[in-house]
Design a protein around this motif. Sequence first.
Motif, short mmCIF file in Angstrom:
data_model
loop_
_atom_site.label_atom_id
_atom_site.label_comp_id
_atom_site.label_asym_id
_atom_site.label_seq_id
_atom_site.Cartn_x
_atom_site.Cartn_y
_atom_site.Cartn_z
N ASP A 1 43.10 -15.91 25.03
CA ASP A 1 44.12 -14.95 25.45
C ASP A 1 43.70 -14.12 26.67
OD1 ASP A 1 42.38 -13.15 24.37
OD2 ASP A 1 43.69 -12.45 22.77
N ALA A 2 42.83 -14.73 27.48
CA ALA A 2 42.47 -14.10 28.75
C ALA A 2 43.70 -14.08 29.66
CB ALA A 2 41.33 -14.87 29.41
N PRO A 3 43.73 -13.15 30.65
CA PRO A 3 44.85 -13.13 31.58
C PRO A 3 45.03 -14.48 32.27
CG PRO A 3 43.47 -11.18 31.86
CD PRO A 3 42.76 -12.07 30.90
N GLN A 4 46.22 -14.83 32.60
CA GLN A 4 46.59 -16.06 33.30
C GLN A 4 46.70 -17.26 32.37
OE1 GLN A 4 47.40 -15.41 36.28
NE2 GLN A 4 46.17 -13.62 36.80
N ARG A 5 46.39 -17.08 31.06
CA ARG A 5 46.52 -18.21 30.14
C ARG A 5 48.00 -18.46 29.82
NH1 ARG A 5 41.92 -19.92 31.24
NH2 ARG A 5 40.10 -19.25 30.09
N ALA A 6 48.29 -19.69 29.39
CA ALA A 6 49.64 -20.01 28.95
C ALA A 6 49.97 -19.18 27.71
CB ALA A 6 49.75 -21.50 28.63
N GLU A 7 51.25 -18.83 27.55
CA GLU A 7 51.64 -17.95 26.44
C GLU A 7 51.30 -18.55 25.08
OE1 GLU A 7 52.77 -14.76 24.40
OE2 GLU A 7 52.45 -14.88 26.58
N SER A 8 51.38 -19.89 24.95
CA SER A 8 51.07 -20.54 23.66
C SER A 8 49.60 -20.31 23.30
CB SER A 8 51.38 -22.03 23.74
OG SER A 8 50.68 -22.61 24.82
N LEU A 9 48.70 -20.39 24.29
CA LEU A 9 47.28 -20.15 24.02
C LEU A 9 47.04 -18.70 23.65
CD1 LEU A 9 45.54 -22.17 26.91
CD2 LEU A 9 45.77 -22.82 24.51
N VAL A 10 47.74 -17.79 24.33
CA VAL A 10 47.58 -16.36 24.05
C VAL A 10 47.97 -16.06 22.61
CG1 VAL A 10 48.43 -14.05 24.63
CG2 VAL A 10 47.88 -15.69 26.46
N ARG A 11 49.06 -16.71 22.14
CA ARG A 11 49.52 -16.47 20.76
C ARG A 11 48.48 -16.97 19.75
NH1 ARG A 11 54.90 -17.50 22.54
NH2 ARG A 11 54.70 -19.71 22.08
N ILE A 12 47.90 -18.14 20.03
CA ILE A 12 46.85 -18.67 19.12
C ILE A 12 45.66 -17.71 19.11
CG2 ILE A 12 45.20 -20.55 18.75
CD1 ILE A 12 47.31 -22.41 20.12
N GLY A 13 45.30 -17.20 20.30
CA GLY A 13 44.19 -16.26 20.39
C GLY A 13 44.41 -15.02 19.54
N ARG A 14 45.64 -14.50 19.58
CA ARG A 14 45.95 -13.28 18.80
C ARG A 14 45.81 -13.55 17.30
NH1 ARG A 14 51.04 -12.08 22.39
NH2 ARG A 14 50.01 -11.11 24.17
N LEU A 15 46.22 -14.74 16.87
CA LEU A 15 46.08 -15.09 15.45
C LEU A 15 44.61 -15.17 15.05
CD1 LEU A 15 48.82 -17.85 14.99
CD2 LEU A 15 48.76 -15.59 13.91
N LEU A 16 43.80 -15.78 15.91
CA LEU A 16 42.38 -15.96 15.59
C LEU A 16 41.64 -14.63 15.47
CD1 LEU A 16 41.39 -19.04 17.79
CD2 LEU A 16 41.73 -18.96 15.33
N ARG A 17 42.14 -13.61 16.17
CA ARG A 17 41.47 -12.31 16.10
C ARG A 17 41.54 -11.71 14.70
NH1 ARG A 17 39.89 -10.45 20.96
NH2 ARG A 17 40.86 -11.44 22.76
N ARG A 18 42.43 -12.24 13.84
CA ARG A 18 42.56 -11.70 12.48
C ARG A 18 41.52 -12.31 11.52
NH1 ARG A 18 49.16 -12.19 12.14
NH2 ARG A 18 49.58 -10.94 13.99
N VAL A 19 40.81 -13.36 11.97
CA VAL A 19 39.81 -13.99 11.10
C VAL A 19 38.60 -13.05 10.99
CG1 VAL A 19 38.28 -15.98 10.82
CG2 VAL A 19 40.57 -16.29 11.80
N PRO A 20 38.04 -12.86 9.77
CA PRO A 20 36.90 -11.95 9.62
C PRO A 20 35.74 -12.34 10.55
CG PRO A 20 37.72 -12.63 7.48
CD PRO A 20 38.47 -13.43 8.50
N PRO A 21 35.08 -11.34 11.15
CA PRO A 21 34.03 -11.62 12.14
C PRO A 21 32.80 -12.30 11.57
CG PRO A 21 34.15 -9.27 11.64
CD PRO A 21 35.31 -9.91 10.98
N THR A 22 32.63 -12.29 10.26
CA THR A 22 31.45 -12.93 9.69
C THR A 22 31.55 -14.45 9.70
OG1 THR A 22 32.51 -12.54 7.56
CG2 THR A 22 30.73 -11.04 8.17
N LEU A 23 32.78 -14.97 9.87
CA LEU A 23 32.96 -16.43 9.86
C LEU A 23 32.68 -17.00 11.24
CD1 LEU A 23 36.22 -16.84 7.74
CD2 LEU A 23 33.85 -17.21 7.02
N GLY A 24 31.96 -18.11 11.30
CA GLY A 24 31.68 -18.75 12.58
C GLY A 24 32.23 -20.16 12.60
N VAL A 25 32.25 -20.72 13.80
CA VAL A 25 32.73 -22.08 13.96
C VAL A 25 31.78 -22.78 14.94
CG1 VAL A 25 34.35 -21.34 15.78
CG2 VAL A 25 34.75 -23.49 14.59
N PRO A 26 31.36 -24.02 14.64
CA PRO A 26 30.48 -24.70 15.58
C PRO A 26 31.25 -25.08 16.85
CG PRO A 26 30.96 -26.13 13.71
CD PRO A 26 31.64 -24.82 13.44
#
Length: 313
Positions: free
Chosen positions: A267-292
Motif C-alpha cells: 500500500d505504498a503510494p503509486q500502487r494500484a488500488e487493488s494492492l492497496v486494499r490487500i495491504g490494508r487487510l494484511l495490517r490487521r494480522v497480529p504482528p507476532t505472525l510471520g511469513v517466509p
Amino acid sequence: MATQQRDATTTPEPSHRGPLQPDGCVACGCRLALTLFDIGDFHYVRCPGCGLAHLDPVPSAAELESFFDEGYFTGRRAGGYDDYARDAPLHRRNAKARVRDVMRAVAPPGRLLDVGCALGYMLEAAGRAGFEAEGVEVSPVLAQRVRAGGFRITEALALVAEEQPESFDVVTMYQVLAHVAEPDRFLADAVRCLHPGGVLLIETWNRESLVARALGRHWQIVAPPSVVWLDARRPLELMLTRAGASVVSFDVATKWVSFGFVASLLDAPQRAESLVRIGRLLRRVPPTLGVPYALGDLVTVVARRSDGLSLAG
Ligand SMILES: [Zn+2]
C-alpha cells in the motif's frame, strides 16, 4: 527528483538518453541509458551494457540520508518499514540464520562489520556466535539506540574504511545497496574494510528474477525515492571486481517477514488500488505472525577480497 509531471498509467517505449552519470554507468561505464519505467514523477532507466537500473536523476547522498531517518522504520516513508521494532522477533530469527550463513564462509568467528545495522539485531546474533561485531548506521537516532546496547556504531561506511582499513574478517550488508548514492564507491569502501581474503556478504534485490521481470513497474521492490538502484548479477560482479573482490556465490535468499511488512510494500503510494486494499487487510494480522519471503527476487552475494590488493587511490 524528477520535476516534470508524467502520466503514471503509460509505459513509454524505450528511448535513448544520457549520458546520465558524469562517467557513464557506475558498473560498466556505458554512456547510454534506456527508459525502464515511470512511477508517478519518478523515472527509472536501465543500462543496456550491464542491466543495472536506477532512478534518474540519482538522489544525492544527503537526500537519501535524510530519507533513512527514524521515520523509514516507523511507517512514515513510502517503501519503508511499517513498524520495524514491532517485528523484533522476526528480525532476530533472520539474524540468527544470517550468522549461520556468515559462519559457513568465515571460520573461526572474527571481526564483523554490519553495514546498515538498523537496531542491531545482526550485531547481537553475531556477538552471541563469538564475533567481535560493530555496525554502520546512517540514522543518528537508531545509531544511538544500538550504542546504548554496547556496540560501536559509525554513521558512514567511508569513515570506517578510512579509520579501520584491512581490519575486518567479514562485512555484511542486508538490503542496503539499493539505497545508496554511489554503489560502486560503497562497495569499494566495504572491500577496503576487509583483510585480504576477507568476505563481503551482500543481500539485495535482483531485477533479473522471474517475479521482477513478470511484474515490471509493479514489482513490489520498486518504491521511489528510497529504492534508487535495481541490481542484477552482472553489474554487481563488475563493481565488486573493480573494488578488488571476486564473487564466490550468487544465490536466492529467503527470510521471515511480518504481514505488516508485506502490507507496507503493497500500500505504498503509486500502487494500484487493488494492492492497496490487500495491504490494508494484511495490517490487521497480529504482528507476532510471520511469513517466509521466498519469491526468488532476493539474493545473497558472497565475494572475497583478493589477496595483495593495492589500496593506492
Ligand atoms: Zn552498465
